[in-house]
Motif scaffolding. Structure first.
Motif, PDB file in Angstrom:
ATOM      1  N   GLU A 153      44.272 -73.707  65.000  1.00 26.54           N
ATOM      2  CA  GLU A 153      44.006 -72.442  65.684  1.00 26.54           C
ATOM      3  C   GLU A 153      43.623 -72.738  67.123  1.00 26.54           C
ATOM      4  OE1 GLU A 153      41.441 -68.312  65.425  1.00 26.54           O
ATOM      5  OE2 GLU A 153      40.880 -69.982  64.134  1.00 26.54           O
ATOM      6  N   LEU A 154      44.346 -72.128  68.045  1.00 32.59           N
ATOM      7  CA  LEU A 154      44.109 -72.308  69.480  1.00 32.59           C
ATOM      8  C   LEU A 154      43.573 -70.999  70.041  1.00 32.59           C
ATOM      9  CD1 LEU A 154      47.473 -74.105  70.315  1.00 32.59           C
ATOM     10  CD2 LEU A 154      45.233 -75.186  70.001  1.00 32.59           C
ATOM     11  N   LYS A 155      42.328 -71.021  70.483  1.00 33.33           N
ATOM     12  CA  LYS A 155      41.714 -69.832  71.072  1.00 33.33           C
ATOM     13  C   LYS A 155      41.913 -69.902  72.586  1.00 33.33           C
ATOM     14  CE  LYS A 155      38.540 -69.178  67.345  1.00 33.33           C
ATOM     15  NZ  LYS A 155      37.190 -69.068  66.854  1.00 33.33           N
ATOM     16  N   ILE A 156      42.733 -69.002  73.092  1.00 37.48           N
ATOM     17  CA  ILE A 156      43.085 -68.977  74.509  1.00 37.48           C
ATOM     18  C   ILE A 156      41.984 -68.258  75.267  1.00 37.48           C
ATOM     19  CG2 ILE A 156      44.778 -68.153  76.190  1.00 37.48           C
ATOM     20  CD1 ILE A 156      46.820 -68.338  73.754  1.00 37.48           C
ATOM     21  N   THR A 157      41.349 -68.975  76.210  1.00 35.73           N
ATOM     22  CA  THR A 157      40.195 -68.421  76.910  1.00 35.73           C
ATOM     23  C   THR A 157      40.341 -68.402  78.428  1.00 35.73           C
ATOM     24  OG1 THR A 157      39.136 -70.592  76.916  1.00 35.73           O
ATOM     25  CG2 THR A 157      38.597 -69.122  75.075  1.00 35.73           C
ATOM     26  N   GLN A 158      41.341 -69.112  78.969  1.00 39.16           N
ATOM     27  CA  GLN A 158      41.496 -69.181  80.423  1.00 39.16           C
ATOM     28  C   GLN A 158      42.964 -69.204  80.807  1.00 39.16           C
ATOM     29  OE1 GLN A 158      39.263 -72.842  81.095  1.00 39.16           O
ATOM     30  NE2 GLN A 158      37.701 -71.645  82.153  1.00 39.16           N
ATOM     31  N   ILE A 159      43.225 -68.797  82.028  1.00 37.28           N
ATOM     32  CA  ILE A 159      44.557 -68.900  82.616  1.00 37.28           C
ATOM     33  C   ILE A 159      44.374 -69.583  83.970  1.00 37.28           C
ATOM     34  CG2 ILE A 159      44.413 -66.570  83.582  1.00 37.28           C
ATOM     35  CD1 ILE A 159      47.479 -66.347  83.044  1.00 37.28           C
ATOM     36  N   GLY A 160      45.307 -70.446  84.311  1.00 36.45           N
ATOM     37  CA  GLY A 160      45.169 -71.176  85.565  1.00 36.45           C
ATOM     38  C   GLY A 160      46.509 -71.510  86.172  1.00 36.45           C
ATOM     39  N   VAL A 161      46.434 -72.146  87.334  1.00 40.72           N
ATOM     40  CA  VAL A 161      47.630 -72.612  88.026  1.00 40.72           C
ATOM     41  C   VAL A 161      47.422 -74.062  88.426  1.00 40.72           C
ATOM     42  CG1 VAL A 161      49.059 -72.341  90.099  1.00 40.72           C
ATOM     43  CG2 VAL A 161      48.298 -70.318  88.843  1.00 40.72           C
ATOM     44  N   VAL A 162      48.443 -74.869  88.168  1.00 38.72           N
ATOM     45  CA  VAL A 162      48.458 -76.268  88.599  1.00 38.72           C
ATOM     46  C   VAL A 162      49.710 -76.490  89.436  1.00 38.72           C
ATOM     47  CG1 VAL A 162      47.189 -77.111  86.587  1.00 38.72           C
ATOM     48  CG2 VAL A 162      49.669 -77.085  86.524  1.00 38.72           C
ATOM     49  N   ASN A 163      49.637 -77.436  90.360  1.00 38.03           N
ATOM     50  CA  ASN A 163      50.873 -77.867  90.995  1.00 38.03           C
ATOM     51  C   ASN A 163      51.153 -79.285  90.536  1.00 38.03           C
ATOM     52  OD1 ASN A 163      49.080 -79.249  92.663  1.00 38.03           O
ATOM     53  ND2 ASN A 163      49.797 -78.340  94.533  1.00 38.03           N
ATOM     54  N   PHE A 164      52.387 -79.699  90.669  1.00 39.71           N
ATOM     55  CA  PHE A 164      52.769 -81.023  90.174  1.00 39.71           C
ATOM     56  C   PHE A 164      53.973 -81.543  90.930  1.00 39.71           C
ATOM     57  CE2 PHE A 164      54.895 -77.813  87.634  1.00 39.71           C
ATOM     58  CZ  PHE A 164      56.168 -78.307  87.412  1.00 39.71           C
ATOM     59  N   GLU A 165      54.209 -82.712  90.840  1.00 39.04           N
ATOM     60  CA  GLU A 165      53.679 -84.012  90.586  1.00 39.04           C
ATOM     61  C   GLU A 165      53.145 -84.578  91.891  1.00 39.04           C
ATOM     62  OE1 GLU A 165      53.815 -86.058  87.596  1.00 39.04           O
ATOM     63  OE2 GLU A 165      54.488 -84.315  86.536  1.00 39.04           O
ATOM     64  N   PRO A 166      51.938 -85.128  91.934  1.00 37.14           N
ATOM     65  CA  PRO A 166      51.028 -85.301  90.809  1.00 37.14           C
ATOM     66  C   PRO A 166      50.372 -83.975  90.412  1.00 37.14           C
ATOM     67  CG  PRO A 166      49.939 -86.007  92.811  1.00 37.14           C
ATOM     68  CD  PRO A 166      51.336 -85.608  93.192  1.00 37.14           C
ATOM     69  N   VAL A 167      49.857 -83.951  89.202  1.00 35.10           N
ATOM     70  CA  VAL A 167      49.240 -82.742  88.667  1.00 35.10           C
ATOM     71  C   VAL A 167      47.890 -82.523  89.340  1.00 35.10           C
ATOM     72  CG1 VAL A 167      48.314 -81.647  86.594  1.00 35.10           C
ATOM     73  CG2 VAL A 167      50.388 -83.029  86.456  1.00 35.10           C
ATOM     74  N   LYS A 168      47.700 -81.310  89.827  1.00 34.27           N
ATOM     75  CA  LYS A 168      46.426 -80.930  90.446  1.00 34.27           C
ATOM     76  C   LYS A 168      46.106 -79.488  90.073  1.00 34.27           C
ATOM     77  CE  LYS A 168      44.098 -80.282  94.821  1.00 34.27           C
ATOM     78  NZ  LYS A 168      44.299 -80.032  96.251  1.00 34.27           N
ATOM     79  N   GLN A 169      44.935 -79.293  89.496  1.00 30.61           N
ATOM     80  CA  GLN A 169      44.471 -77.951  89.133  1.00 30.61           C
ATOM     81  C   GLN A 169      44.138 -77.187  90.403  1.00 30.61           C
ATOM     82  OE1 GLN A 169      43.730 -76.621  85.787  1.00 30.61           O
ATOM     83  NE2 GLN A 169      43.653 -74.778  87.010  1.00 30.61           N
TER      84      GLN A 169
END
Length: 178
Positions: A153-169
């Motif tokens: 069970e995955l409880k979804i609590t946040q939404i975000g944006v990352v850019n990649f490569e390299p990965v950065k929140q």
């Protein structure tokens, strides 16, 4: 540089995934997933570019009005690419499908270059466990991944944006319960 809109889970939901990522890294099968730039997630959309300031305002409003979600990841899968990807996949319920469609609609004026495989109707919801595997490590990677007990069970609590490569929140926003 590309940008991904992702959903994150509560700390309890993340633990089995982090454990698999850690074991894959210890066995030198994957270094990519267990890095400080990204948490366990499901990608909703990928864009070549977007207006970050406008996008964050739109996602913040979206998170305020969406309500929390919960999905069950009930099976493993493999994308049979040159370097295979092993994932767990949630049963795509109506709430998850609508959530993904709504984020695309919400961001349509702030983005450019939406990736086709993440478009509503084409999207395969999945949570990557390991990517860029050497084919000779595929069996061992599968053995490690399959130690995870499903359904999860995955409880979804946040939404975000990352850019990649390299990965950065870039940012993450709490989804407000209804």
């Amino acid at each position: 540089m590309a940008y991904a809109v992702v959903i994150y889970f509560d700390k309890i939901s993340e633990q089995p995934i982090l454990k698999v990522w850690s074991e894959l890294e210890k066995k030198n099968i994957s270094q990519g997933m267990n890095n400080p730039g990204i948490r366990p997630h499901i990608t909703l959309a990928i864009y070549d570019s977007f207006n970050c300031i406008e996008c964050e305002k739109e996602i913040r409003q979206f998170a305020k009005n969406s309500g929390l979600l919960s999905v069950n990841a009930d099976h493993f899968g493999i994308f049979p690419l040159t370097s295979p990807v092993i994932f767990i996949a949630p049963t795509p319920n109506r709430e998850l499908i609508n959530f993904q469609k709504r984020i695309h609609y919400t961001l349509k004026n702030s983005i450019d270059g939406s990736w086709n495989m993440y478009q509503p109707g084409n999207w395969v919801p999945h949570l990557t466990l390991v990517r860029d595997i050497e084919k000779e490590n595929l069996h061992t990677a599968l053995e490690i991944c399959m130690k995870m007990e499903l359904p999860l069970e995955l409880k979804i609590t946040q939404i975000g944006v990352v850019n990649f490569e390299p990965v950065k929140q870039l940012f993450e926003i709490d989804i407000e319960p209804h």
